[in-house]
Design a protein around this motif. Structure first.
Motif, mmCIF file in Angstrom:
data_model
loop_
_atom_site.group_PDB
_atom_site.id
_atom_site.type_symbol
_atom_site.label_atom_id
_atom_site.label_comp_id
_atom_site.label_asym_id
_atom_site.label_seq_id
_atom_site.Cartn_x
_atom_site.Cartn_y
_atom_site.Cartn_z
ATOM 1 N N PHE A 280 0.769 -1.094 0.023
ATOM 2 C CA PHE A 280 -0.218 -0.525 0.177
ATOM 3 C C PHE A 280 1.251 1.371 -0.103
ATOM 4 N N ASN A 281 1.457 1.230 0.563
ATOM 5 C CA ASN A 281 2.685 2.015 0.903
ATOM 6 C C ASN A 281 3.286 2.354 0.002
ATOM 7 N N ALA A 282 3.992 1.999 -0.844
ATOM 8 C CA ALA A 282 4.963 1.818 -2.077
ATOM 9 C C ALA A 282 4.104 2.502 -3.436
ATOM 10 N N ALA A 283 2.512 1.897 -3.313
ATOM 11 C CA ALA A 283 2.050 1.739 -4.902
ATOM 12 C C ALA A 283 1.485 3.348 -4.389
ATOM 13 N N LEU A 284 0.710 3.784 -3.270
ATOM 14 C CA LEU A 284 0.693 5.443 -2.732
ATOM 15 C C LEU A 284 2.006 6.492 -2.665
ATOM 16 N N GLY A 285 3.268 5.399 -2.632
ATOM 17 C CA GLY A 285 4.377 6.938 -2.509
ATOM 18 C C GLY A 285 4.307 6.623 -4.142
ATOM 19 N N GLU A 286 4.061 6.165 -4.808
ATOM 20 C CA GLU A 286 4.407 6.353 -6.505
ATOM 21 C C GLU A 286 3.677 6.197 -6.555
ATOM 22 N N ASN A 287 2.175 6.920 -6.759
ATOM 23 C CA ASN A 287 1.108 7.994 -6.754
ATOM 24 C C ASN A 287 1.555 9.575 -6.521
ATOM 25 N N ILE A 288 1.924 10.073 -5.561
ATOM 26 C CA ILE A 288 2.575 10.891 -4.811
ATOM 27 C C ILE A 288 3.559 12.009 -5.278
#
Length: 297
Positions: A280-288
């Protein structure tokens, strides 16, 4: 009532974007469904909003959700009234993440007339603004919609938005004025020309201490809102994703260097309730990171 000077400086010149975490009643089921939480997974409105709060909490507590890239966040009223890790959400955002908190104050849209949808009445607005100020909220957001290039309709939308904005300013808060232009409009470019003129006319009549922000659909003509971004009364011009995919919204935004993002669906694209925290953190971090780069390009 003075506004927080550190938050004002961050909004004026901070590098990054504003996260829109303000889905309300009507848009909540769709947002949850995209996250992998279906209507059969909750029973009634309270459980639905609890699921939404769990999703928002997970986003806010994620490693990359800090002022390094996210300079502000727009909250739904229920989120403002809730807590994360035992702290009121607005307090946690600013104290722990250094993210400036905003509050969505509109109560939805009227039916379409003259090709636009005005704001519904907002009973109890003064009390809500006072409560928001007490809870550490910096500003507000209120959304109207423009469907076609109808000059009378667009002028009505902008006039109503600035009437509300002046009330918000008087309460010591900074309004984000959001007259969204429908991305599927056949007259989108023409509507944006009319909107730019109407906004400038209203902005030019503000008193020196009345600061506003503008949240606008990414325009067909790059740079059409640059003069507004440079106006003394406009703290920042931010862009809504409006249904564009994250990649398309970022591509369009990068052509408008005086706008920064304020994305909702594009921020949460690809996130799923069943993801491990690491995924989750990796996917959100990529979007951010993607939205950040488009905002500071």
């Amino acid at each position: 009532m003075a506004i927080n000077s550190a938050q004002k400086m961050q909004m004026k010149s901070g590098k990054g974007f504003i996260a829109a975490l303000d889905q309300s009643g009507g848009s909540t089921p769709k947002a949850l469904s995209l996250y992998g939480v279906e209507p059969e997974d909750y029973n009634g409105e309270e459980e639905m909003f609890a699921a939404m709060h769990a999703m928002r909490s997970r986003i806010i507590l994620a490693d990359d959700f800090t002022s390094d890239k996210v300079i502000g966040a727009i909250l739904f009223e229920r989120t403002m009234d809730a807590q994360i890790d035992g702290k009121p959400v607005a307090q946690l955002l600013w104290e722990d993440r250094k993210v400036v908190p905003f509050l969505k104050i509109d109560k939805g849209l009227e039916d379409t007339e003259r090709d636009v949808q005005l704001l519904k009445p907002m009973p109890g607005l003064d009390d809500l603004l006072a409560r928001a100020k007490d809870m550490g909220i910096f500003g507000t957001k209120e959304r109207s919609v423009i469907h076609e290039a109808n000059e009378a309709g667009i002028e009505a939308v902008v006039a109503q938005q600035f009437e509300v904005a002046k009330t918000v300013c008087a309460a010591g808060l900074v309004p984000i004025i959001e007259p969204e232009v429908n991305i599927n409009s056949e007259t989108k470019a023409m509507a944006e020309e009319m909107l730019a003129r109407a906004l400038m006319a209203q902005v030019s009549e503000l008193d020196a201490d009345q600061l506003v922000m503008l949240k606008l659909t990414i325009p067909e003509e790059a740079g059409i809102y640059d003069a507004l971004a440079g106006h003394d009364n406009v703290l920042r011009v931010v862009a809504l994703s409006g249904g564009y995919s994250t990649d398309e919204a970022c591509r369009r935004l990068s052509r408008n260097p005086k706008m920064i993002a304020s994305f909702s669906r594009a921020l949460t694209e690809g996130l799923n309730v069943k993801m491990s925290d690491a995924d989750f953190n990796a996917a959100l971090g990529e979007n951010i990171d993607k939205i950040y780069r488009a905002s500071v390009n």
